[in-house]
Design a protein around this motif. Structure first.
Motif, mmCIF file in Angstrom:
data_model
loop_
_atom_site.group_PDB
_atom_site.id
_atom_site.type_symbol
_atom_site.label_atom_id
_atom_site.label_comp_id
_atom_site.label_asym_id
_atom_site.label_seq_id
_atom_site.Cartn_x
_atom_site.Cartn_y
_atom_site.Cartn_z
ATOM 1 N N ARG A 169 0.826 -1.217 0.000
ATOM 2 C CA ARG A 169 0.000 0.000 0.000
ATOM 3 C C ARG A 169 0.856 1.261 0.000
ATOM 4 O O ARG A 169 2.058 1.228 0.256
ATOM 5 N N THR A 170 0.159 2.374 -0.206
ATOM 6 C CA THR A 170 0.765 3.707 -0.164
ATOM 7 C C THR A 170 1.626 3.864 1.082
ATOM 8 O O THR A 170 1.178 3.551 2.187
ATOM 9 N N GLY A 171 2.854 4.352 0.897
ATOM 10 C CA GLY A 171 3.719 4.652 2.036
ATOM 11 C C GLY A 171 4.683 3.546 2.395
ATOM 12 O O GLY A 171 5.615 3.771 3.180
ATOM 13 N N ALA A 172 4.492 2.332 1.864
ATOM 14 C CA ALA A 172 5.406 1.225 2.201
ATOM 15 C C ALA A 172 6.819 1.553 1.713
ATOM 16 O O ALA A 172 7.006 2.027 0.596
ATOM 17 N N ALA A 173 7.802 1.302 2.571
ATOM 18 C CA ALA A 173 9.209 1.564 2.207
ATOM 19 C C ALA A 173 9.720 0.436 1.319
ATOM 20 O O ALA A 173 9.344 -0.735 1.486
ATOM 21 N N LEU A 174 10.586 0.785 0.365
ATOM 22 C CA LEU A 174 11.210 -0.191 -0.540
ATOM 23 C C LEU A 174 12.698 -0.300 -0.231
ATOM 24 O O LEU A 174 13.351 0.710 0.080
ATOM 25 N N PHE A 175 13.216 -1.517 -0.338
ATOM 26 C CA PHE A 175 14.639 -1.780 -0.061
ATOM 27 C C PHE A 175 15.241 -2.589 -1.200
ATOM 28 O O PHE A 175 14.546 -3.378 -1.854
ATOM 29 N N ASP A 176 16.539 -2.396 -1.441
ATOM 30 C CA ASP A 176 17.211 -3.217 -2.453
ATOM 31 C C ASP A 176 17.563 -4.583 -1.849
ATOM 32 O O ASP A 176 17.280 -4.853 -0.673
ATOM 33 N N THR A 177 18.184 -5.449 -2.655
ATOM 34 C CA THR A 177 18.460 -6.821 -2.198
ATOM 35 C C THR A 177 19.473 -6.862 -1.052
ATOM 36 O O THR A 177 19.572 -7.847 -0.337
ATOM 37 N N ASP A 178 20.229 -5.758 -0.862
ATOM 38 C CA ASP A 178 21.176 -5.691 0.260
ATOM 39 C C ASP A 178 20.558 -5.070 1.511
ATOM 40 O O ASP A 178 21.249 -4.866 2.521
ATOM 41 N N GLY A 179 19.259 -4.711 1.406
ATOM 42 C CA GLY A 179 18.588 -4.126 2.571
ATOM 43 C C GLY A 179 18.730 -2.624 2.690
ATOM 44 O O GLY A 179 18.339 -2.033 3.699
ATOM 45 N N ASN A 180 19.310 -1.967 1.647
ATOM 46 C CA ASN A 180 19.438 -0.504 1.672
ATOM 47 C C ASN A 180 18.134 0.152 1.216
ATOM 48 O O ASN A 180 17.462 -0.365 0.320
ATOM 49 N N PRO A 181 17.783 1.325 1.798
ATOM 50 C CA PRO A 181 16.583 2.037 1.345
ATOM 51 C C PRO A 181 16.670 2.331 -0.162
ATOM 52 O O PRO A 181 17.717 2.754 -0.651
ATOM 53 N N ALA A 182 15.581 2.048 -0.876
ATOM 54 C CA ALA A 182 15.596 2.192 -2.340
ATOM 55 C C ALA A 182 14.500 3.105 -2.860
ATOM 56 O O ALA A 182 14.542 3.545 -4.003
ATOM 57 N N GLY A 183 13.481 3.390 -2.019
ATOM 58 C CA GLY A 183 12.368 4.225 -2.476
ATOM 59 C C GLY A 183 11.127 3.952 -1.652
ATOM 60 O O GLY A 183 11.211 3.444 -0.530
ATOM 61 N N HIS A 184 9.960 4.272 -2.214
ATOM 62 C CA HIS A 184 8.712 4.075 -1.474
ATOM 63 C C HIS A 184 7.551 3.881 -2.454
ATOM 64 O O HIS A 184 7.618 4.287 -3.612
ATOM 65 N N VAL A 185 6.494 3.256 -1.946
ATOM 66 C CA VAL A 185 5.279 3.018 -2.724
ATOM 67 C C VAL A 185 4.370 4.238 -2.600
ATOM 68 O O VAL A 185 4.165 4.753 -1.501
ATOM 69 N N THR A 186 3.820 4.698 -3.729
ATOM 70 C CA THR A 186 2.898 5.849 -3.697
ATOM 71 C C THR A 186 1.440 5.418 -3.856
ATOM 72 O O THR A 186 0.542 6.050 -3.327
ATOM 73 N N SER A 187 1.187 4.348 -4.618
ATOM 74 C CA SER A 187 -0.170 3.804 -4.795
ATOM 75 C C SER A 187 -0.070 2.297 -4.847
ATOM 76 O O SER A 187 0.838 1.773 -5.509
ATOM 77 N N GLY A 188 -0.991 1.597 -4.210
ATOM 78 C CA GLY A 188 -0.959 0.140 -4.281
ATOM 79 C C GLY A 188 -2.285 -0.475 -3.920
ATOM 80 O O GLY A 188 -3.069 0.115 -3.181
ATOM 81 N N GLY A 189 -2.541 -1.640 -4.473
ATOM 82 C CA GLY A 189 -3.774 -2.370 -4.177
ATOM 83 C C GLY A 189 -3.810 -3.642 -4.993
ATOM 84 O O GLY A 189 -2.784 -4.088 -5.510
ATOM 85 N N PHE A 190 -5.016 -4.225 -5.114
ATOM 86 C CA PHE A 190 -5.165 -5.432 -5.929
ATOM 87 C C PHE A 190 -5.728 -5.029 -7.282
ATOM 88 O O PHE A 190 -6.617 -4.176 -7.360
ATOM 89 N N GLY A 191 -5.206 -5.614 -8.352
ATOM 90 C CA GLY A 191 -5.695 -5.339 -9.710
ATOM 91 C C GLY A 191 -6.641 -6.443 -10.163
ATOM 92 O O GLY A 191 -6.172 -7.517 -10.553
ATOM 93 N N PRO A 192 -7.957 -6.215 -10.117
ATOM 94 C CA PRO A 192 -8.898 -7.285 -10.479
ATOM 95 C C PRO A 192 -8.711 -7.820 -11.901
ATOM 96 O O PRO A 192 -8.861 -9.014 -12.132
ATOM 97 N N SER A 193 -8.392 -6.947 -12.868
ATOM 98 C CA SER A 193 -8.200 -7.416 -14.252
ATOM 99 C C SER A 193 -6.831 -8.051 -14.423
ATOM 100 O O SER A 193 -6.681 -9.033 -15.153
ATOM 101 N N ALA A 194 -5.830 -7.493 -13.764
ATOM 102 C CA ALA A 194 -4.477 -8.055 -13.828
ATOM 103 C C ALA A 194 -4.398 -9.372 -13.049
ATOM 104 O O ALA A 194 -3.533 -10.202 -13.308
ATOM 105 N N ALA A 195 -5.314 -9.545 -12.084
ATOM 106 C CA ALA A 195 -5.396 -10.748 -11.233
ATOM 107 C C ALA A 195 -4.186 -10.912 -10.321
ATOM 108 O O ALA A 195 -3.809 -12.021 -9.947
ATOM 109 N N HIS A 196 -3.547 -9.803 -9.976
ATOM 110 C CA HIS A 196 -2.459 -9.826 -8.988
ATOM 111 C C HIS A 196 -2.345 -8.432 -8.367
ATOM 112 O O HIS A 196 -2.894 -7.463 -8.905
ATOM 113 N N PRO A 197 -1.637 -8.296 -7.242
ATOM 114 C CA PRO A 197 -1.447 -6.968 -6.659
ATOM 115 C C PRO A 197 -0.677 -6.054 -7.625
ATOM 116 O O PRO A 197 0.194 -6.530 -8.369
#
Length: 377
Positions: A306-334
């Motif tokens: 969801r919105t606001g979740a922190a993103l990290f790279d594979t080494d655990g370093n801060p990489a960014g953040h989520v601005t919009s998120g949810g489930f995509g009914p047509s895509a059939a995945h988050p």
């Protein structure tokens, strides 16, 4: 609801339709109807969804200085638009941050329609009116040295009908759309404005019209089994699958068009020599390259991020953040969007999102998640 919450002119119709309401941008808005968000979303993709978007604002700009005013306010060339052509553009601040994203349609030689977002309608109106009185600007002036341009905020009900059967439902309701192509708009009747555009990735239309006309049109459209009321929740999942930005989340006054990967909306010659607000700041961002970029994000498994979740790279370093998120009914995945460091902004790159202390694997994914189906020709 607080006393200063704004109410839609057609609120009684939504109450009668069993809408569940919630607050959005100072308005009481229908979030879902009894069918529920999943059915509303899929019905729009398969048939036609009807949305009440009267919380958004229509401005008419007219006068011999209207082109010059818009060229100062937005990073585009208003004079290059053909009559009835629409353009996605922005109001920028001096740091090239996005005050709002909007659609401008040329209605006549010196007449334009601007569609602005609900949360920014008052800010946009003040911004435009202040600019119209900016006597330092270059353009067509009145006797006082201000832009010879008038800004009128219109009082209209604003409806969107979206989906592959939208044109057929309108036709049955007596409104022919055949000659209107994607990103074009016109005035089919007195005090009506209609454009072939929308916020779902589907073919569709947005119609601004007086309340009495809107009530008649809604009644006719809802007689058609292909048409269903759709609320704000499905509008959000539809636009997210289509990779479209929501102002206040994915784009803000702190985010510039280069970081938002929206430079396609700014013509090359305007980038190079336009005198729009924020031009110098945007040129220097382009010269050095943006530090972060907006990307599509596909979480593994079924857990949405969801919105606001922190993103990290594979080494655990801060990489960014989520601005919009949810489930995509047509895509059939988050599905999600967010900002990551430019060096990581490559499709297939692996990240992790922190969801309540659990690290969810996330792939950077091309946008959109579902293909656009606009009628361009």
């Amino acid at each position: 609801m607080t006393g200063d919450t704004k109410h839609l002119p057609l609120e009684d119709l939504h109450v009668a339709a069993g809408a569940r309401f919630g607050a959005f941008a100072g308005w009481s808005m229908p979030l879902t109807y009894p069918a529920g968000v999943m059915k509303e979303h899929l019905h729009t993709r398969e048939h036609a969804g009807l949305f009440d978007i009267s919380h958004m604002k229509l401005f008419e700009i007219s006068g011999s200085g209207s082109v010059a005013l818009l060229n100062r306010a937005c990073p585009f060339d208003a004079g290059a638009l053909e009559i009835s052509q629409s353009k996605y553009t922005f109001f920028l601040n001096e740091a090239a941050g996005i005050i709002d994203d909007l659609i401008v349609t040329r209605l006549g030689q010196a007449r334009f329609m601007v569609v602005a977002n609900a949360g920014n309608a008052e800010v946009d109106e003040k911004h435009l009116r202040a600019l119209a009185l900016d006597s330092d600007a270059k353009g067509d002036f009145d006797a006082k040295g201000n832009f010879d341009a008038k800004v009128d905020a219109l009082d209209r009900v604003f409806l969107a009908i979206q989906g592959p059967e939208a044109w057929a439902a309108l036709s049955r309701a007596g409104i022919e759309t055949g000659s209107l192509l994607f990103m074009h708009g016109f005035e089919p009747r007195a005090n009506w404005f209609m454009s072939r555009s929308g916020y779902t990735g589907e073919d569709g239309f947005e119609i601004g019209l007086p309340e009495a006309d809107a009530r008649n049109l809604v009644a006719k459209l809802l007689e058609d089994e292909r048409v269903m009321w759709v609320g704000l929740a499905a509008r959000d999942s539809l636009r997210l699958e289509a990779g479209l930005c929501l102002h206040g989340l994915d784009i803000t006054p702190e985010i510039d068009p280069a970081s938002a990967v929206l430079m396609w909306a700014i013509p090359k010659e305007v980038r190079a020599s336009g005198a729009f607000i924020g031009a110098d700041a945007l040129r220097s961002i382009l010269e050095r390259g943006p530090a972060q970029e907006r990307v599509g994000l596909k979480p593994e498994g079924r857990q949405p991020v969801r919105t606001g979740a922190a993103l990290f790279d594979t080494d655990g370093n801060p990489a960014g953040h989520v601005t919009s998120g949810g489930f995509g009914p047509s895509a059939a995945h988050p599905v999600a969007m967010g900002y990551v460091q430019t060096s990581l902004a490559k499709p297939g790159a692996k990240l992790f999102a922190d969801v309540r202390g659990t690290k969810i694997p996330v792939d950077i994914s091309p946008l959109p998640f579902t293909p656009h189906r606009y009628r361009k020709g």
